[in-house]
Write a protein that holds these residues in place. Structure first.
Motif, short mmCIF file in Angstrom:
data_model
loop_
_atom_site.label_atom_id
_atom_site.label_comp_id
_atom_site.label_asym_id
_atom_site.label_seq_id
_atom_site.Cartn_x
_atom_site.Cartn_y
_atom_site.Cartn_z
N ARG A 63 -36.18 -7.48 50.29
CA ARG A 63 -36.13 -7.29 51.83
C ARG A 63 -36.79 -8.33 52.41
N PHE A 64 -38.02 -8.82 52.09
CA PHE A 64 -38.65 -9.68 52.68
C PHE A 64 -39.36 -10.65 51.74
N VAL A 65 -39.49 -12.05 52.13
CA VAL A 65 -40.29 -13.15 51.34
C VAL A 65 -41.14 -13.57 52.47
N ILE A 66 -42.45 -13.72 52.25
CA ILE A 66 -43.43 -13.85 53.22
C ILE A 66 -43.89 -15.09 52.33
N LEU A 67 -44.24 -16.45 53.30
CA LEU A 67 -44.88 -17.62 52.91
C LEU A 67 -45.95 -17.82 53.34
#
Length: 385
Positions: A99-103
């Protein structure tokens, strides 16, 4: 584009976890990896350093709901730490992988800037500068050591461009990134501290010495250092200190994570200036430790061992509560071990000690001691996964 070894881990995390956190220093290749993943073809990328992308999140809950069928990539999420709480709620309502990819360019604790956690919902993957195993064998390992492993720098063809890159990189961390993470520091003091650590790279941490030299309190020095560590600039290598019968060194050693940054701060710009510098040995240690770290599993642990009586081993690697490997790090074509090394092997019940050297060597030096080139040692570690 250079193929990164963590790509398979990253893709597996996307297939398994609702949220994947890809963390590591700036310019290490996080955005490139995320955008190139074949598993993120249906995705929306938002750079939270761009006002236009920030504006799209004026009502983040509505935005996330409207795009719940896509993977949302949030770059430099520390600019909106309150999103962690909302991401947690959105995942709990509609839990599905990817659902999410955080960098982020700092540790999870610094990115959140709060106690909000995504435990059980997120997999964090650390991306490091280039490994020897990620570059073609025809490429120079010396260039990777001397100029560092950031992909853009590695691909530059001239020294001036590499030096200019590091000038901007260091300046950005001092004047913008570290203050944004919450470091309440004078930029001049930050630079001075970073240069002092560079000058004593590989040395045992002494807070009092730094505090006295910088004119700061010990608690303030600890605060500075914690930000350097959490921002992936400095590595603390802790001692193995569980033998109650020995008088052990119990303070960590400090190493720069990227030798290109180390050399830039020391005014070293080429092979000759490294070879003619007192920093040669500790610089090689930094490079080896960084390279080793890049091929280990996330739960593996690295230590050093030293007693007040002189017994010492440069690097210990532990996996599943047992020794995976032990190594002395020597920048030499004819390495020699001290009596203290053999005593340390007995203290720790080390069955095989590797002596890591620059060239591609592989031969026995003594009983239970083997000389091996850095690439060969990395290949050995990689094969144990």
């Amino acid at each position: 584009m250079i193929k990164r070894k963590i790509e398979s881990d990253f893709n597996e995390s996307i297939r398994q976890f609702p949220v994947t956190g890809l963390i590591g220093p700036r310019q290490v290749g996080k955005t490139t990896l995320a955008k190139s993943s074949i598993y993120l073809s249906e995705s929306i990328y938002l750079d939270l350093e761009k006002i236009s992308d920030l504006n799209r999140l004026n009502d983040p809950e509505f935005f996330f709901e409207e795009n719940q069928d896509k993977t949302i990539i949030l770059d430099e999420i520390h600019h909106l730490p309150n999103l962690f709480q909302l991401i947690r709620a959105m995942v709990d309502i509609h839990r599905k992988p990817g659902r999410f990819v955080i960098l982020g360019s700092a540790s999870p604790a610094l990115l959140r800037q709060s106690d909000e956690s995504l435990a059980g919902r997120i997999s964090y993957i650390e991306m490091m500068p280039l490994s020897l195993l990620e570059i073609d064998q025809t490429e120079s390992w010396e260039d990777l050591w001397i100029f560092g492993g950031f992909p853009e720098v590695f691909l530059y063809s001239n020294t001036k461009s590499k030096s200019n890159w590091y000038r901007n990189f260091v300046s950005s961390y001092i004047h913008r990134d570290l203050p944004q993470y919450g470091l309440p520091a004078d930029s001049k003091v930050t630079r001075q501290f970073l240069m002092m650590i560079a000058s004593s790279n590989g040395g045992i941490l002494n807070y009092s010495t730094y505090a006295k030299s910088l004119g700061l309190s010990i608690p303030t020095v600890k605060t500075y250092l914690s930000f350097f560590v959490e921002a992936f600039l400095i590595r603390e290598l802790y001692p193995w200190a569980v033998n109650p019968k020995k008088r052990l060194i119990k303070a960590p050693k400090l190493y720069y994570r990227d030798t290109g940054m180390l050399h830039y701060l020391l005014g070293i710009f080429n092979r000759d200036s490294v070879f003619g510098n007192l920093i040669l040995g500790s610089s090689w240690e930094s490079f080896v430790i960084a390279q080793v770290s890049s091929v280990l599993l996330s739960d593996d642990e690295m230590y050093y061992y030293r007693t007040h009586d002189g017994a010492e081993i440069d690097l210990l690697i532990r996996r599943n509560n047992s020794w995976l490997a032990a190594a002395e790090i020597k920048f030499s074509s004819a390495p020699v071990l001290t009596k203290g090394t053999y005593i340390a092997m007995q203290d720790l019940d080390i069955e095989l000690l590797h002596v890591i050297v620059p060239k591609n060597e592989n031969y026995p030096l003594a009983k239970n001691v083997r000389v091996i080139g850095l690439r060969g040692f990395l290949e050995f570690l990689d094969s144990t996964k």
